[in-house]
Design an enzyme around this catalytic site. Structure first.
Site, PDB file in Angstrom:
ATOM      1  N   GLU A   1     -15.148  26.920  27.707  1.00 44.52           N
ATOM      2  CA  GLU A   1     -14.610  25.977  26.736  1.00 44.52           C
ATOM      3  C   GLU A   1     -13.221  26.610  26.149  1.00 44.52           C
ATOM      4  OE1 GLU A   1     -17.503  23.781  24.277  1.00 44.52           O
ATOM      5  OE2 GLU A   1     -18.567  25.600  24.153  1.00 44.52           O
TER       6      GLU A   1
ATOM      7  N   ARG B   1      -9.746  18.215  17.938  1.00 43.84           N
ATOM      8  CA  ARG B   1     -10.311  16.840  18.571  1.00 43.84           C
ATOM      9  C   ARG B   1     -10.936  15.753  17.636  1.00 43.84           C
ATOM     10  NH1 ARG B   1     -16.071  19.430  20.970  1.00 43.84           N
ATOM     11  NH2 ARG B   1     -17.028  17.764  20.692  1.00 43.84           N
TER      12      ARG B   1
ATOM     13  N   ASN C   1     -14.636  19.156  26.330  1.00 50.37           N
ATOM     14  CA  ASN C   1     -14.271  18.500  24.880  1.00 50.37           C
ATOM     15  C   ASN C   1     -13.493  19.541  24.140  1.00 50.37           C
ATOM     16  OD1 ASN C   1     -15.721  16.366  25.936  1.00 50.37           O
ATOM     17  ND2 ASN C   1     -17.714  16.927  24.625  1.00 50.37           N
ATOM     18  N   ASP C   2     -14.102  20.773  24.343  1.00 47.36           N
ATOM     19  CA  ASP C   2     -13.290  21.805  23.709  1.00 47.36           C
ATOM     20  C   ASP C   2     -12.297  22.523  24.331  1.00 47.36           C
ATOM     21  OD1 ASP C   2     -14.434  22.145  21.123  1.00 47.36           O
ATOM     22  OD2 ASP C   2     -16.409  22.606  21.895  1.00 47.36           O
TER      23      ASP C   2
ATOM     24  N   CYS D   1     -20.055  19.902  31.566  1.00 44.98           N
ATOM     25  CA  CYS D   1     -21.075  19.035  30.654  1.00 44.98           C
ATOM     26  C   CYS D   1     -20.219  18.340  29.616  1.00 44.98           C
ATOM     27  CB  CYS D   1     -22.256  19.764  30.058  1.00 44.98           C
ATOM     28  SG  CYS D   1     -21.362  20.942  29.126  1.00 44.98           S
TER      29      CYS D   1
ATOM     30  N   ARG E   1     -28.651  24.640  25.426  1.00 41.79           N
ATOM     31  CA  ARG E   1     -27.414  25.330  24.852  1.00 41.79           C
ATOM     32  C   ARG E   1     -27.953  26.117  23.314  1.00 41.79           C
ATOM     33  NH1 ARG E   1     -22.216  22.581  23.248  1.00 41.79           N
ATOM     34  NH2 ARG E   1     -23.129  21.807  21.660  1.00 41.79           N
TER      35      ARG E   1
ATOM     36  N   ARG F   1     -28.029  19.792  23.428  1.00 41.70           N
ATOM     37  CA  ARG F   1     -27.388  20.261  22.076  1.00 41.70           C
ATOM     38  C   ARG F   1     -28.310  20.633  21.276  1.00 41.70           C
ATOM     39  NH1 ARG F   1     -23.630  16.063  23.836  1.00 41.70           N
ATOM     40  NH2 ARG F   1     -21.421  17.310  23.757  1.00 41.70           N
TER      41      ARG F   1
HETATM   42  C1  PEP Z   1     -17.864  20.392  25.237  1.00 42.03           C
HETATM   43  O1  PEP Z   1     -17.164  21.081  24.065  1.00 42.03           O
HETATM   44  O2  PEP Z   1     -17.146  19.843  26.065  1.00 42.03           O
HETATM   45  C2  PEP Z   1     -19.137  20.209  25.032  1.00 42.03           C
HETATM   46  C3  PEP Z   1     -19.750  19.825  25.782  1.00 42.03           C
HETATM   47  O3  PEP Z   1     -19.684  20.821  23.894  1.00 42.03           O
HETATM   48  P1  PEP Z   1     -19.523  19.776  22.419  1.00 42.03           P
HETATM   49  O4  PEP Z   1     -19.031  18.642  22.657  1.00 42.03           O
HETATM   50  O5  PEP Z   1     -21.063  19.767  21.931  1.00 42.03           O
HETATM   51  O6  PEP Z   1     -18.840  20.613  21.615  1.00 42.03           O
HETATM   52 MG    MG Z   2     -18.059  22.446  22.928  1.00 37.88          MG
END
Ligand code: PEP
Ligand code: MG
Length: 577
Positions: free
Chosen positions: A439, A473, A462-463, A510, A338, A302
């Site tokens: 995402e 989130r 996560n997204d 990831c 990224r 990141r």
């Molecule tokens: C995700 O969204 O899963 C991700 C790995 O990116 P971030 O958590 O940095 O948005």
């Molecule tokens: Mg993300």
């Protein structure tokens, strides 16, 4: 009598110890007026408490392990800055001198007033700042009341082997827990993505947050069991319960020792499927810990930290130096850089972008959208990544793609840069893979299209979860809906994996789900063969991979995708083990 309380499990493992209750100062502040003659002394006490709280943080800063996540240091520095600000003491001093409040009451009064202002804002970034204000003011209150974890050298006998019970804990407290020999923790507030939780996970301290009103039920010194896998706190356990958890604890200890043996072993399933297991890192120096546990490269670097806490965009050289350091540390293994994912919950100084955040930052100009609109932010990074590709196996990854056009535009920028470098004889790898993160639900549904254009795909759960289920989130009111195995989310994941398999384009994951051991076997069953995880959980994920016979669970995973019966869905998940 034995009782149990429930919360959100944030750090796995079983802890057994006597409860030590931290009276955090927002409670138990006595609202007493002071004598006029005491005003000066009370103001002096306040100033001393601010200095004490700052000293506490400075001391703590020196104790941060070198392998601790970098945001812990940044977090402590932010708090120190706040404590050094003269404005902070102004209002409490006025309350002491004009209204004769005692110092703790004055501080609490100001804290509540400021927090209330923050609570009325719906910007997620500002909400994070609210927590900072709260932690700083609570630090002063604790100094005034003398009730805190303290960084004083040496161990506090009350804390060795204790389970901490508090309303909330700051990330800095998590570091002190380790220093004092605390074995587990329970808080009444907090969420799984807070810094404290992330830190507790990386320190391996079992913990549960969001156990509302826990302090009503637990007495100081009472025996507590923390089940950090299930989110259960057991109080006053009877002998059978205690024996059960002690057994689980020793099994887990044996299991962890066994996991160490896996550090150097290849990552393959029992039936011989090779699985790529990489690490997520936020700072180039983070990889050292990941390499120790056998990570085979970086699946997500990141880069947002390069843009944080500054008002000018980072230069190409600054980017390049960071990438060079990481590529060197990772020595020959793949490094997935990224591109900037600024915006949404990762805000930077407004001076950097000159654009408003919009009413819905998570749905606004973030990640690749921002990069394509702001060449001054994006191009130095693209150029530095292309240069770094000459140093080792670098892969470039684009976050938050929502259509193919965005992917084409980024690829075009890379090709133009490469052509320019070729003319100028600046070295680069012309075959640097360019991949994208899946995402956005629309991208998952159209993963076959992305697979035709990109060299690899990586699922950012996560997204993906936030957008698929339509939940912010960072909003804890809707946290309960944040479910990686929501059947709709599972289908999006399965579609992406399948699209990659058909096109022979590697698909990894990831997001945090990749490191959640409850789902490792399900993901293997869905065909996932590349995981990038937090180094703290890497060995455990590897252990599960090594113990899985993928061919025997494919059908179960398939059934989970199809059933509309929640009972069966649960049973299939349990059967996956
Ligand atoms: C995700 O969204 O899963 C991700 C790995 O990116 P971030 O958590 O940095 O948005
Ligand atoms: Mg993300």
């Amino acid at each position: 009598m034995t009782f149990s309380l429930h919360g959100v499990a944030v750090s796995r493992g079983i802890a057994i110890g006597k409860a030590h209750i931290i009276i955090h100062a927002q409670h138990d502040v006595r609202e007493t007026l002071i004598e006029p003659a005491m005003v000066d002394a009370e103001v002096a006490r306040l100033r001393a408490a601010i200095e004490d709280a700052a000293g506490h943080l400075r001391e703590m800063r020196t104790r941060i392990p070198t392998d601790a996540p970098h945001d812990v240091v940044a977090f402590i520095d932010t708090h120190l800055l706040m404590l050094g600000d003269a404005m902070l003491a102004e209002e409490p001093i006025r309350l002491i001198t004009e209204r004769r409040y005692n110092a703790a009451w004055a501080v609490r009064h100001q804290r509540d007033a400021v927090v209330q202002v923050f609570d009325q804002m719906d910007d997620p970034y500002l909400r994070t700042r609210r927590d900072d204000v709260e932690h700083v003011m609570n630090g002063i209150l604790r100094s005034l009341q003398g009730s805190s974890l303290s960084p004083a050298s040496g161990e506090d006998p009350d804390l060795v082997g204790a389970v901490l019970l508090a309303d909330d804990l700051a990330p800095a407290d998590a570091l002190l827990m380790q220093h004092h020999g605390v074995v587990g923790f329970v808080t009444e507030f907090g969420g799984p993505t807070s810094h404290t939780s992330i830190l507790a996970r990386s320190l391996g301290i079992p913990g549960i947050v969001g156990v509302h009103h826990a302090r009503r039920f637990v007495q100081e010194g009472e025996l507590l069991i923390i089940d950090g896998n299930e989110g259960v706190v057991v109080g006053e356990p009877d002998t059978r319960t205690l024996a059960h958890y002690r057994k689980r604890q020793s099994e887990r200890a044996k299991y962890s020792v066994g996991l160490n043996k896996l550090k150097r072993a290849p990552c393959v399933t029992r039936d011989g499927v090779a699985v790529e297991l990489q690490a997520n890192v936020e700072l180039p120096s983070d990889f050292a810990a990941a390499r120790d546990v056998g990570a085979r490269g970086v699946g997500l670097y990141r880069t947002e930290f390069l843009y944080m806490n500054r008002t000018e965009p980072p230069t190409e050289e600054e980017h390049f130096e960071a990438y060079q350091q990481l590529v060197k540390t990772v020595s020959g293994l793949p490094v997935t850089i990224r591109t900037l994912d600024i915006g949404g919950d990762k805000q930077v100084d407004p001076a950097l972008t000159s654009r408003g955040k919009g009413a819905n930052p998570a749905l606004g100009l973030r990640a690749v959208r921002l990069g394509l609109k702001e060449p001054a932010l994006f191009m130095p990074q693209v150029r530095a990544i292309v240069r770094a590709s000459a140093l080792g196996p670098v892969r470039m990854m684009i976050p938050m793609l929502s259509n193919l056009e965005e992917a084409h535009q980024v690829i075009e920028l890379v090709r133009t840069t490469q052509a320019e470098f070729a003319r100028q004889r600046i070295p680069f790898a012309s075959d640097m893979p360019i991949g994208g993160m899946i995402e956005v639900p629309a991208a998952a549904v159209f993963a076959d299209g992305f697979a035709q254009v990109l060299d690899f795909l990586s699922i950012g759960t996560n997204d993906l979860i936030q957008y698929a289920i339509a939940i912010d989130r960072v909003n804890d009111e809707v946290n309960y809906l944040y479910d990686p195995i929501n059947p709709g989310v599972l289908r999006l994941i399965a579609m992406t994996i399948r699209a990659g398999q058909r096109a022979r384009v590697p698909v990894g994951m990831c997001g945090e789900m990749a490191g959640d051991v409850r789902y490792t076997r399900l993901l293997l069953g869905l065909g996932l063969e590349s995981f990038s995880v937090n180094p703290a959980v890497l060995l455990e994920v590897k252990g599960l991979i090594a113990g899985t016979d993928v061919s025997s669970i494919r059908l179960l995973a398939e059934k989970m995708l199809k059933t509309a019966d929640p009972g069966k869905f649960r049973r299939y998940l349990d059967d996956l083990g």
